[in-house]
Scaffold this motif. Structure first.
Motif, PDB file in Angstrom:
ATOM      1  N   GLN A  18      -7.640  36.147  42.742  1.00 28.89           N
ATOM      2  CA  GLN A  18      -8.751  35.831  43.626  1.00 28.89           C
ATOM      3  C   GLN A  18      -8.255  34.944  44.758  1.00 28.89           C
ATOM      4  O   GLN A  18      -7.771  33.838  44.511  1.00 28.89           O
ATOM      5  CB  GLN A  18      -9.861  35.130  42.838  1.00 28.89           C
ATOM      6  N   LEU A  19      -8.345  35.460  45.972  1.00 28.52           N
ATOM      7  CA  LEU A  19      -7.965  34.688  47.155  1.00 28.52           C
ATOM      8  C   LEU A  19      -9.237  34.286  47.870  1.00 28.52           C
ATOM      9  O   LEU A  19     -10.117  35.123  48.091  1.00 28.52           O
ATOM     10  CB  LEU A  19      -7.104  35.525  48.110  1.00 28.52           C
ATOM     11  N   VAL A  20      -9.325  33.006  48.207  1.00 27.87           N
ATOM     12  CA  VAL A  20     -10.508  32.498  48.886  1.00 27.87           C
ATOM     13  C   VAL A  20     -10.094  31.866  50.210  1.00 27.87           C
ATOM     14  O   VAL A  20      -9.411  30.841  50.226  1.00 27.87           O
ATOM     15  CB  VAL A  20     -11.244  31.453  48.009  1.00 27.87           C
ATOM     16  N   ASP A  21     -10.453  32.517  51.301  1.00 31.28           N
ATOM     17  CA  ASP A  21     -10.200  32.019  52.659  1.00 31.28           C
ATOM     18  C   ASP A  21      -8.748  31.546  52.838  1.00 31.28           C
ATOM     19  O   ASP A  21      -8.496  30.413  53.233  1.00 31.28           O
ATOM     20  CB  ASP A  21     -11.183  30.886  52.994  1.00 31.28           C
ATOM     21  N   VAL A  22      -7.828  32.437  52.534  1.00 28.57           N
ATOM     22  CA  VAL A  22      -6.398  32.088  52.623  1.00 28.57           C
ATOM     23  C   VAL A  22      -5.872  32.264  54.047  1.00 28.57           C
ATOM     24  O   VAL A  22      -6.038  33.315  54.657  1.00 28.57           O
ATOM     25  CB  VAL A  22      -5.569  32.937  51.630  1.00 28.57           C
ATOM     26  N   LEU A  66       0.638  36.614  46.916  1.00 29.05           N
ATOM     27  CA  LEU A  66       0.239  37.170  45.611  1.00 29.05           C
ATOM     28  C   LEU A  66       1.333  36.961  44.574  1.00 29.05           C
ATOM     29  O   LEU A  66       1.067  36.664  43.412  1.00 29.05           O
ATOM     30  CB  LEU A  66      -0.016  38.683  45.705  1.00 29.05           C
ATOM     31  N   GLY A  67       2.597  37.124  45.007  1.00 29.43           N
ATOM     32  CA  GLY A  67       3.727  37.040  44.091  1.00 29.43           C
ATOM     33  C   GLY A  67       4.268  35.635  43.893  1.00 29.43           C
ATOM     34  O   GLY A  67       5.306  35.456  43.252  1.00 29.43           O
ATOM     35  N   CYS A  68       3.580  34.639  44.431  1.00 25.72           N
ATOM     36  CA  CYS A  68       3.993  33.239  44.293  1.00 25.72           C
ATOM     37  C   CYS A  68       5.403  32.988  44.842  1.00 25.72           C
ATOM     38  O   CYS A  68       6.122  32.116  44.365  1.00 25.72           O
ATOM     39  CB  CYS A  68       3.890  32.765  42.837  1.00 25.72           C
ATOM     40  N   LEU A  69       5.792  33.796  45.846  1.00 23.78           N
ATOM     41  CA  LEU A  69       7.026  33.499  46.569  1.00 23.78           C
ATOM     42  C   LEU A  69       6.741  32.448  47.631  1.00 23.78           C
ATOM     43  O   LEU A  69       7.647  31.825  48.167  1.00 23.78           O
ATOM     44  CB  LEU A  69       7.568  34.773  47.244  1.00 23.78           C
ATOM     45  N   ASP A  70       5.474  32.285  47.949  1.00 21.34           N
ATOM     46  CA  ASP A  70       5.072  31.341  48.978  1.00 21.34           C
ATOM     47  C   ASP A  70       3.648  30.879  48.660  1.00 21.34           C
ATOM     48  O   ASP A  70       2.963  31.524  47.858  1.00 21.34           O
ATOM     49  CB  ASP A  70       5.117  32.042  50.347  1.00 21.34           C
ATOM     50  N   VAL A  71       3.231  29.783  49.275  1.00 21.89           N
ATOM     51  CA  VAL A  71       1.871  29.276  49.035  1.00 21.89           C
ATOM     52  C   VAL A  71       1.068  29.326  50.339  1.00 21.89           C
ATOM     53  O   VAL A  71       1.653  29.294  51.424  1.00 21.89           O
ATOM     54  CB  VAL A  71       1.889  27.823  48.486  1.00 21.89           C
ATOM     55  N   ARG A  76      -7.473  29.007  48.830  1.00 19.57           N
ATOM     56  CA  ARG A  76      -7.171  28.937  47.395  1.00 19.57           C
ATOM     57  C   ARG A  76      -6.704  30.288  46.873  1.00 19.57           C
ATOM     58  O   ARG A  76      -7.205  31.329  47.265  1.00 19.57           O
ATOM     59  CB  ARG A  76      -8.433  28.560  46.622  1.00 19.57           C
ATOM     60  N   TYR A  77      -5.754  30.219  45.935  1.00 21.23           N
ATOM     61  CA  TYR A  77      -5.322  31.414  45.213  1.00 21.23           C
ATOM     62  C   TYR A  77      -5.451  31.120  43.721  1.00 21.23           C
ATOM     63  O   TYR A  77      -4.796  30.214  43.210  1.00 21.23           O
ATOM     64  CB  TYR A  77      -3.877  31.764  45.586  1.00 21.23           C
ATOM     65  N   TYR A  78      -6.328  31.872  43.063  1.00 23.90           N
ATOM     66  CA  TYR A  78      -6.467  31.767  41.608  1.00 23.90           C
ATOM     67  C   TYR A  78      -5.804  32.982  40.967  1.00 23.90           C
ATOM     68  O   TYR A  78      -6.159  34.121  41.272  1.00 23.90           O
ATOM     69  CB  TYR A  78      -7.948  31.730  41.205  1.00 23.90           C
ATOM     70  N   LEU A  79      -4.844  32.729  40.100  1.00 26.57           N
ATOM     71  CA  LEU A  79      -4.176  33.810  39.363  1.00 26.57           C
ATOM     72  C   LEU A  79      -4.589  33.675  37.901  1.00 26.57           C
ATOM     73  O   LEU A  79      -4.291  32.661  37.257  1.00 26.57           O
ATOM     74  CB  LEU A  79      -2.655  33.702  39.514  1.00 26.57           C
ATOM     75  N   GLY A  80      -5.298  34.694  37.407  1.00 25.16           N
ATOM     76  CA  GLY A  80      -5.829  34.598  36.046  1.00 25.16           C
ATOM     77  C   GLY A  80      -6.689  33.356  35.868  1.00 25.16           C
ATOM     78  O   GLY A  80      -6.698  32.745  34.804  1.00 25.16           O
ATOM     79  N   GLY A  81      -7.413  32.967  36.920  1.00 25.29           N
ATOM     80  CA  GLY A  81      -8.327  31.834  36.836  1.00 25.29           C
ATOM     81  C   GLY A  81      -7.693  30.478  37.117  1.00 25.29           C
ATOM     82  O   GLY A  81      -8.393  29.478  37.252  1.00 25.29           O
ATOM     83  N   THR A  82      -6.366  30.424  37.217  1.00 20.72           N
ATOM     84  CA  THR A  82      -5.677  29.148  37.468  1.00 20.72           C
ATOM     85  C   THR A  82      -5.354  29.012  38.955  1.00 20.72           C
ATOM     86  O   THR A  82      -4.838  29.954  39.565  1.00 20.72           O
ATOM     87  CB  THR A  82      -4.349  29.103  36.685  1.00 20.72           C
ATOM     88  N   ASP A  83      -5.653  27.851  39.514  1.00 20.72           N
ATOM     89  CA  ASP A  83      -5.351  27.620  40.926  1.00 20.72           C
ATOM     90  C   ASP A  83      -3.843  27.422  41.092  1.00 20.72           C
ATOM     91  O   ASP A  83      -3.267  26.470  40.580  1.00 20.72           O
ATOM     92  CB  ASP A  83      -6.104  26.367  41.404  1.00 20.72           C
TER      93      ASP A  83
END
Ligand SMILES: Nc1ncnc2c1ncn2[C@@H]1O[C@H](COP(=O)(O)OP(=O)(O)OP(=O)(O)O)[C@@H](O)[C@H]1O
Ligand SMILES: [Mg+2]
Length: 241
Positions: A18-22, A66-71, A76-83
């Protein structure tokens, strides 16, 4: 194209992504580049999504986040519910190793290692013991239909087969998310069809796949296409395929 089992039912399932206003802003040059401008999307477990858009529209930047190569620069980026928007490099690397599988246009196989030795590499980094590594590498090769090529070296395999080895390597850690940036970009049409058939099969078996492509027929193989323009997500459509 897909059966009801893999369709996300709104409200019944939590998004994997879940990406929120990235926003992502690069400040390398004199003028800041807004590569992503307020992207909000959700991806559900089991979806097969293609990402399309003109060159420079932010597709790879999106995939890197998405791949956590960068922030993200903000949002906000939630992956499996975790920020995971503000994690340090060590934590991001841990997530990449355990939860994300990457496939690129260039296969990035090591030429001096045979297929299963290439596939087991991520498990060496994950400190899995030797015997389990071999078994899991062979199982991953089986999943991409290459069990009978386990001892072949990259130069003894076709382009499509090399890319399938790269996919097996991406899957061997049992990631939640398979990310592919132009995976058929280096392949002739037959090998490309081969790789697409394999991705469709992985999708049927429940894998979550996000694929970037320039080619319409590749995009159409996915069940949902997301379109980017100028760093913005400009809508998605269900595939007719
Ligand atoms: N590391 C970086 N530093 C500075 N600017 C960057 C960086 N990476 C990408 N950009 C810029 O961000 C914008 C989006 O780039 P991105 O690579 O996400 O586009 P893309 O949609 O993947 O394009 P292509 O289809 O050509 O691969 C471009 O204007 C690009 O020049
Ligand atoms: Mg790109």
């Amino acid at each position: 194209m897909t059966g009801p089992a893999t369709r996300p039912v709104l409200g019944a399932q939590l998004p994997l992504v879940q990406l929120v206003d990235v926003w992502k802003t690069y400040t390398a040059g004199e003028v800041p580049v807004h590569a992503l401008r307020g992207v909000s999307v959700s991806i559900f477990p089991g979806e097969y999504i293609s990402i399309v858009g003109p060159s420079g529209s932010g597709k790879s930047t999106f995939m890197h986040i998405l791949g956590c190569l960068d922030v993200p620069t903000s949002g906000r980026y939630y992956l499996g519910g975790t920020d995971v928007s503000h994690l340090d490099e060590d934590r991001l690397a841990e997530i990449r190793n355990h939860r994300i599988g990457f496939v690129f246009q260039q296969f990035h196989l090591l030429p001096r290692l045979n297929a299963w030795r290439n596939v087991e590499l991520p498990l060496i980094y994950a400190a899995v013991d030797r015997r389990a590594r071999r078994a899991r590498a062979l199982a991953a090769l089986e999943e991409v239909g290459l069990a009978n090529r386990a001892n072949h070296f990259p130069n003894q395999l076709s382009g499509g087969q090399q890319q399938r080895v790269a996919v097996a390597r991406a899957l061997v850690t049992e990631p939640d998310l398979l990310l592919a940036d132009e995976p058929t970009g280096n392949l002739d049409s037959r090998s490309s069809a081969d790789v697409l058939a394999m991705l469709a099969e992985l999708h049927r078996s429940g894998r979550t796949i996000v694929l970037i492509t320039h080619e319409n027929d590749v995009a159409a193989a996915a069940e949902r296409t997301m379109r980017f323009r100028d760093g913005r997500f400009v809508g998605d459509q269900e595939s007719a395929a």
